[in-house]
Design an enzyme around this catalytic site. Sequence first.
Site, PDB file in Angstrom:
ATOM      1  N   LYS A  11       0.751  -1.157  -0.067  1.00  0.00           N
ATOM      2  CA  LYS A  11       0.011   0.079  -0.207  1.00  0.00           C
ATOM      3  C   LYS A  11       0.883   1.313  -0.073  1.00  0.00           C
ATOM      4  CE  LYS A  11      -3.922  -2.338   2.428  1.00  0.00           C
ATOM      5  NZ  LYS A  11      -4.822  -2.494   3.418  1.00  0.00           N
ATOM      6  N   TYR A  51     -12.170  -3.061  -3.463  1.00  0.00           N
ATOM      7  CA  TYR A  51     -12.492  -2.969  -1.998  1.00  0.00           C
ATOM      8  C   TYR A  51     -14.084  -2.944  -1.898  1.00  0.00           C
ATOM      9  CZ  TYR A  51      -8.042  -2.531   0.554  1.00  0.00           C
ATOM     10  OH  TYR A  51      -6.719  -2.801   0.769  1.00  0.00           O
ATOM     11  N   ASN A 114      -1.849  -0.289   7.227  1.00  0.00           N
ATOM     12  CA  ASN A 114      -1.216  -1.475   7.398  1.00  0.00           C
ATOM     13  C   ASN A 114      -0.362  -2.114   6.326  1.00  0.00           C
ATOM     14  OD1 ASN A 114      -3.237  -2.354   5.902  1.00  0.00           O
ATOM     15  ND2 ASN A 114      -4.332  -3.346   7.449  1.00  0.00           N
ATOM     16  N   HIS A 117      -1.917  -5.674   1.397  1.00  0.00           N
ATOM     17  CA  HIS A 117      -3.027  -6.356   1.192  1.00  0.00           C
ATOM     18  C   HIS A 117      -2.722  -7.744   0.658  1.00  0.00           C
ATOM     19  CE1 HIS A 117      -6.808  -7.570  -0.391  1.00  0.00           C
ATOM     20  NE2 HIS A 117      -6.136  -7.928  -1.526  1.00  0.00           N
ATOM     21  N   GLU A 128      -9.450 -10.790  -7.792  1.00  0.00           N
ATOM     22  CA  GLU A 128      -8.023  -9.531  -7.881  1.00  0.00           C
ATOM     23  C   GLU A 128      -7.239  -9.730  -8.839  1.00  0.00           C
ATOM     24  OE1 GLU A 128      -7.349  -9.813  -3.760  1.00  0.00           O
ATOM     25  OE2 GLU A 128      -9.132  -9.150  -3.006  1.00  0.00           O
TER      26      GLU A 128
HETATM   27  P1  DAT Z   1      -7.599  -7.351   5.537  1.00  0.00           P
HETATM   28  O1  DAT Z   1      -6.618  -6.112   4.801  1.00  0.00           O
HETATM   29  O2  DAT Z   1      -6.705  -7.701   6.775  1.00  0.00           O
HETATM   30  O3  DAT Z   1      -8.171  -8.303   4.584  1.00  0.00           O
HETATM   31  P2  DAT Z   1     -10.236  -6.168   5.617  1.00  0.00           P
HETATM   32  O4  DAT Z   1     -10.552  -6.938   4.395  1.00  0.00           O
HETATM   33  O5  DAT Z   1     -10.983  -6.534   6.854  1.00  0.00           O
HETATM   34  O6  DAT Z   1      -8.685  -6.639   6.021  1.00  0.00           O
HETATM   35  O7  DAT Z   1     -10.137  -4.535   5.518  1.00  0.00           O
HETATM   36  C1  DAT Z   1      -9.561  -4.159   4.321  1.00  0.00           C
HETATM   37  C2  DAT Z   1      -8.888  -2.962   4.524  1.00  0.00           C
HETATM   38  O8  DAT Z   1      -9.694  -1.746   5.275  1.00  0.00           O
HETATM   39  C3  DAT Z   1      -7.684  -3.007   5.784  1.00  0.00           C
HETATM   40  O9  DAT Z   1      -6.644  -3.547   5.315  1.00  0.00           O
HETATM   41  C4  DAT Z   1      -7.618  -1.649   6.301  1.00  0.00           C
HETATM   42  C5  DAT Z   1      -8.983  -1.086   6.142  1.00  0.00           C
HETATM   43  N1  DAT Z   1      -9.744  -1.167   7.524  1.00  0.00           N
HETATM   44  C6  DAT Z   1     -10.159  -2.649   8.146  1.00  0.00           C
HETATM   45  N2  DAT Z   1     -11.099  -2.298   8.864  1.00  0.00           N
HETATM   46  C7  DAT Z   1     -10.945  -1.091   9.542  1.00  0.00           C
HETATM   47  C8  DAT Z   1     -11.236  -0.157  10.347  1.00  0.00           C
HETATM   48  N3  DAT Z   1     -12.003  -0.665  11.434  1.00  0.00           N
HETATM   49  N4  DAT Z   1     -11.116   1.290  10.436  1.00  0.00           N
HETATM   50  C9  DAT Z   1     -10.566   1.702   9.355  1.00  0.00           C
HETATM   51  N5  DAT Z   1      -9.761   0.759   8.286  1.00  0.00           N
HETATM   52  C10 DAT Z   1     -10.187  -0.484   8.393  1.00  0.00           C
HETATM   53 MG    MG Z   2      -9.468  -8.257   2.921  1.00  0.00          MG
END
Ligand code: DAT
Ligand code: MG
Length: 138
Positions: A11, A51, A114, A117, A128
Amino acid sequence: MAIEKTFLMVKPDGVERQVIGDIMDRFERRGFELKGAKLMNVSRELAEKHYAEHAERPFFGELVDFITSGPVFAMVWEGESVISLARIMIGATKPSESQPGTIRGDYAVTVSHNVIHGSDSLASAEREIELWFDGELV
Ligand code: DAT
Ligand code: MG
């Protein structure tokens, strides 16, 4: 067990912090094979499609803003069980749960920034890879 492909993306925060090399090194050392990679700017359209499962979440707008805020490094890696093993190497989404030694556990302290991805299932990986690398893999 099966040979799979997964989609990974460093990212904008990871590109900015110059950890692309370390991340690629981890996957090469583990024994996975690079099938495609590109440094690119992301359109809002692509970010929103990527997303789409989070479109109704309160953080969706910020998530799209973040992913389009600077270049990302998109990759496809191949190998035995690479989808689930890459998720383990990436670490948990929540910083309070990501273990030291994982990519997020080593580099990230916030859920929104973070670093990386990774596809979370075979269906996500296929979707994807087609979205980001349609017809471009070696
Ligand atoms: P991952 O990236 O581990 O698959 P995810 O699919 O649940 O996690 O979420 C996608 C992204 O969205 C994640 O990397 C960071 C953001 N995200 C997730 N939960 C969040 C939250 N509570 N507040 C802010 N950003 C969030
Ligand atoms: Mg995810």
